[in-house]
Design an enzyme around this catalytic site. Structure first.
Site, mmCIF file in Angstrom:
data_model
loop_
_atom_site.group_PDB
_atom_site.id
_atom_site.type_symbol
_atom_site.label_atom_id
_atom_site.label_comp_id
_atom_site.label_asym_id
_atom_site.label_seq_id
_atom_site.Cartn_x
_atom_site.Cartn_y
_atom_site.Cartn_z
ATOM 1 N N ASP A 9 99.584 -21.908 -4.918
ATOM 2 C CA ASP A 9 99.069 -21.248 -3.705
ATOM 3 C C ASP A 9 100.128 -20.512 -2.865
ATOM 4 O O ASP A 9 100.120 -20.627 -1.637
ATOM 5 C CB ASP A 9 98.355 -22.272 -2.815
ATOM 6 C CG ASP A 9 97.084 -22.840 -3.445
ATOM 7 O OD1 ASP A 9 96.878 -22.648 -4.645
ATOM 8 O OD2 ASP A 9 96.310 -23.490 -2.708
ATOM 9 N N ASP A 49 94.083 -20.398 -3.972
ATOM 10 C CA ASP A 49 92.884 -20.691 -3.209
ATOM 11 C C ASP A 49 92.080 -19.387 -3.191
ATOM 12 O O ASP A 49 92.638 -18.314 -2.901
ATOM 13 C CB ASP A 49 93.315 -21.071 -1.779
ATOM 14 C CG ASP A 49 92.609 -22.291 -1.224
ATOM 15 O OD1 ASP A 49 91.883 -22.962 -1.973
ATOM 16 O OD2 ASP A 49 92.789 -22.562 -0.021
ATOM 17 N N LYS A 97 90.653 -21.542 -7.470
ATOM 18 C CA LYS A 97 89.922 -22.748 -7.069
ATOM 19 C C LYS A 97 89.267 -22.528 -5.716
ATOM 20 O O LYS A 97 89.693 -21.669 -4.946
ATOM 21 C CB LYS A 97 90.888 -23.943 -6.988
ATOM 22 C CG LYS A 97 92.018 -23.744 -5.980
ATOM 23 C CD LYS A 97 93.068 -24.852 -6.089
ATOM 24 C CE LYS A 97 94.265 -24.610 -5.210
ATOM 25 N NZ LYS A 97 94.009 -24.551 -3.780
ATOM 26 N N CYS A 139 97.912 -28.986 -1.025
ATOM 27 C CA CYS A 139 97.632 -28.549 -2.397
ATOM 28 C C CYS A 139 98.726 -28.941 -3.387
ATOM 29 O O CYS A 139 98.421 -29.238 -4.552
ATOM 30 C CB CYS A 139 97.336 -27.051 -2.414
ATOM 31 S SG CYS A 139 95.773 -26.683 -1.554
#
Ligand SMILES: [Zn+2]
Length: 196
Positions: A9, A49, A97, A139
């Site tokens: 991320d 993300d 995701k 994350c």
């Protein structure tokens, strides 16, 4: 032993100019670029993300920055793009995701053709993973815990991460160590969670 670097991320919204900025995010992007150029991995994977409608993950009102968050990483927006200082020699596996729910772990993500991160790593014979990126307490934490749960020998390079908050970072580091994740280095000076 085959190894993988999992870059979690490193997206504009999690860096200093973004909607959910992590102090030190910009520097982490550059540091990962340097690390990836200097270190040989059999597989380089990225997670992102990628929110379409993640429900209660986006705060209705004031976010608590633990379970609810400002709007971030909306699919196909500049905030969801990888930071411009992140330059990897190549990307072998790229997963997205969180389209319709919160998804902290990269292992909840899938590639464009629907392959999970775990399946992609196993198909490449990976046994050991190094997890880096943003944010340490969310994350990165979730990705590293899932890496262990999926049977990979796992380390987090803390110097290539940055955290949202010192308190949640401290808790995350204990959880990671308890799960058997090797914690290498320390958080960058000046970031949340860096030891004083
Ligand atoms: Zn999110």
């Amino acid at each position: 032993m085959s190894t993988a670097l999992i870059v979690v991320d490193v997206q504009n919204d999690f860096c200093e100019a973004g909607s959910l900025p992590v102090t030190g995010g910009n520097a982490v992007a550059g540091a990962i670029t340097t690390h990836a150029a200097e270190t040989t991995y059999d597989v380089i994977a990225t997670t992102r993300d990628w929110h379409i409608d993640p429900g209660a993950h986006f705060a209705d009102g004031e976010p608590d920055f633990v379970e609810t968050w400002p709007v971030h990483c909306a699919a196909d927006t500049p905030g969801a793009a990888f930071h411009s200082d992140l330059a990897l020699p190549r990307v072998d596996v790229a997963v997205s995701k969180g389209a319709h729910e919160a998804a902290y772990s990269g292992f909840e993500g899938v590639t464009d053709d629907g392959t999970t991160l775990a399946d992609a790593l196993r198909a490449a014979g990976v046994e050991q993973v190094t997890v880096v990126g943003l944010a340490t307490d969310h994350c990165v934490r979730a990705t590293a815990l899932d890496a262990v749960a999926n049977g990979f020998t796992t380390e987090v390079r803390l110097d290539l991460t940055a955290a949202v908050m010192a308190e949640t970072c401290a808790t995350a580091l204990i959880e990671l160590a308890d799960a058997g994740v090797a914690l290498v280095g320390s958080l960058p000076t000046g970031t949340a969670g860096a030891s004083a």
